[in-house]
Enzyme design. Structure first.
Site, mmCIF file in Angstrom:
data_model
loop_
_atom_site.group_PDB
_atom_site.id
_atom_site.type_symbol
_atom_site.label_atom_id
_atom_site.label_comp_id
_atom_site.label_asym_id
_atom_site.label_seq_id
_atom_site.Cartn_x
_atom_site.Cartn_y
_atom_site.Cartn_z
ATOM 1 N N CYS A 84 -33.131 9.629 26.702
ATOM 2 C CA CYS A 84 -33.065 8.013 26.413
ATOM 3 C C CYS A 84 -33.197 7.433 24.838
ATOM 4 C CB CYS A 84 -33.967 7.356 27.448
ATOM 5 S SG CYS A 84 -33.481 5.787 28.010
ATOM 6 N N HIS A 176 -34.497 9.521 32.480
ATOM 7 C CA HIS A 176 -35.962 10.275 32.322
ATOM 8 C C HIS A 176 -36.231 11.178 33.202
ATOM 9 C CE1 HIS A 176 -37.181 7.476 29.329
ATOM 10 N NE2 HIS A 176 -36.383 6.630 29.845
ATOM 11 N N GLU A 178 -38.546 13.387 33.210
ATOM 12 C CA GLU A 178 -40.036 13.740 32.927
ATOM 13 C C GLU A 178 -41.015 12.880 33.961
ATOM 14 O OE1 GLU A 178 -38.095 11.942 31.044
ATOM 15 O OE2 GLU A 178 -39.147 10.279 30.304
HETATM 16 N N1 GLN Z 1 -33.822 0.329 25.346
HETATM 17 C C1 GLN Z 1 -34.192 1.338 24.511
HETATM 18 C C2 GLN Z 1 -33.676 1.209 23.269
HETATM 19 O O1 GLN Z 1 -32.497 1.163 22.890
HETATM 20 C C3 GLN Z 1 -34.449 2.573 25.231
HETATM 21 C C4 GLN Z 1 -35.131 2.825 26.464
HETATM 22 C C5 GLN Z 1 -35.706 4.037 26.841
HETATM 23 O O2 GLN Z 1 -35.859 4.905 26.146
HETATM 24 N N2 GLN Z 1 -36.177 4.343 28.118
HETATM 25 O O3 GLN Z 1 -34.292 1.782 22.167
#
Ligand code: GLN
Length: 210
Positions: A84, A176, A178
């Protein structure tokens, strides 16, 4: 074999504890990386989810040295897995933003591609490289990979775009794993540490064409 590896989890921002639990359940060692000297004792690095604008801020001040060292180690072949926020931090391009990042992977990401928090969701997705059992992909204010170069192998996509990809020693997911009980993505990352090179990927290249 796996338990001979030490995986570093970048502990400057985000949900590093959950990754640490997952790695240890799989029998490998883990350390939370906060200092540049710790990079010398790891075989691979996980960059967790969190807030990319926060980690971007760190690239502008005190933590500059550790990012430079990470950049060089990844360029030299150290396996890295970005979840992410981690995928945003590895991306060469971010739509509409020039925020600080490692800029190593030939992908363009769109941040918060699913909209605000209330559109965060879990979706069962078949990811061929992980086997036939669907994976419970949890998207939390997640990015989408909107495009990539041919150097990148697409491992999973949904209607919105690409959600898992690999370029040599770099792996990213916009979801995610994890925070689920499914250990297959982390297991796959540990297999990258074992081989430390791109192999047996030709059967998945078809995903790039759809
Ligand atoms: N929306 C976050 C960003 O742009 C990322 C979200 C996440 O890592 N769950 O940094």
């Amino acid at each position: 074999m796996v338990n001979t590896f030490t995986v570093g989890i970048l502990g400057l921002q985000g949900d590093f504890k959950e990754h640490q639990n997952m790695i240890e359940r799989l029998g490998a060692k883990s350390i939370v990386v906060k200092h540049i000297s710790q990079l010398d004792s790891i075989d691979g690095l996980i960059i967790p989810g969190g807030e990319s604008t926060a980690i971007a801020k760190l690239t502008e001040d005190a933590a500059v040295d550790i990012f430079e060292a990470m950049h060089n180690k990844i360029l030299a072949g150290m396996p890295v897995y970005g979840t992410c926020m981690g995928s945003i931090f590895l991306a060469k391009d971010i739509e509409g933003s020039c925020q600080g990042r490692l800029a190593l992977m030939d992908i363009t990401v769109k941040r918060n591609a699913f909209g605000p928090q209330k559109f965060s969701r879990e979706q069962e997705i078949v990811i061929p490289i992980l086997g036939p059992e669907p994976f419970p992909a949890v998207f939390i204010r997640a990015p989408i990979i909107t495009s990539c170069k041919s150097s990148v192998v697409i491992l999973a996509r949904i209607n919105e775009g690409i959600i898992m990809a690999r370029q040599n020693n770099m792996l990213i997911t916009s979801f995610h794993p994890e925070i689920t009980d499914d250990m297959r993505v982390h297991q796959y990352f540990l297999s990258m540490l074992e081989s430390n090179k791109l192999t047996n990927f030709s059967e998945f290249v078809y995903l790039n064409r759809s």
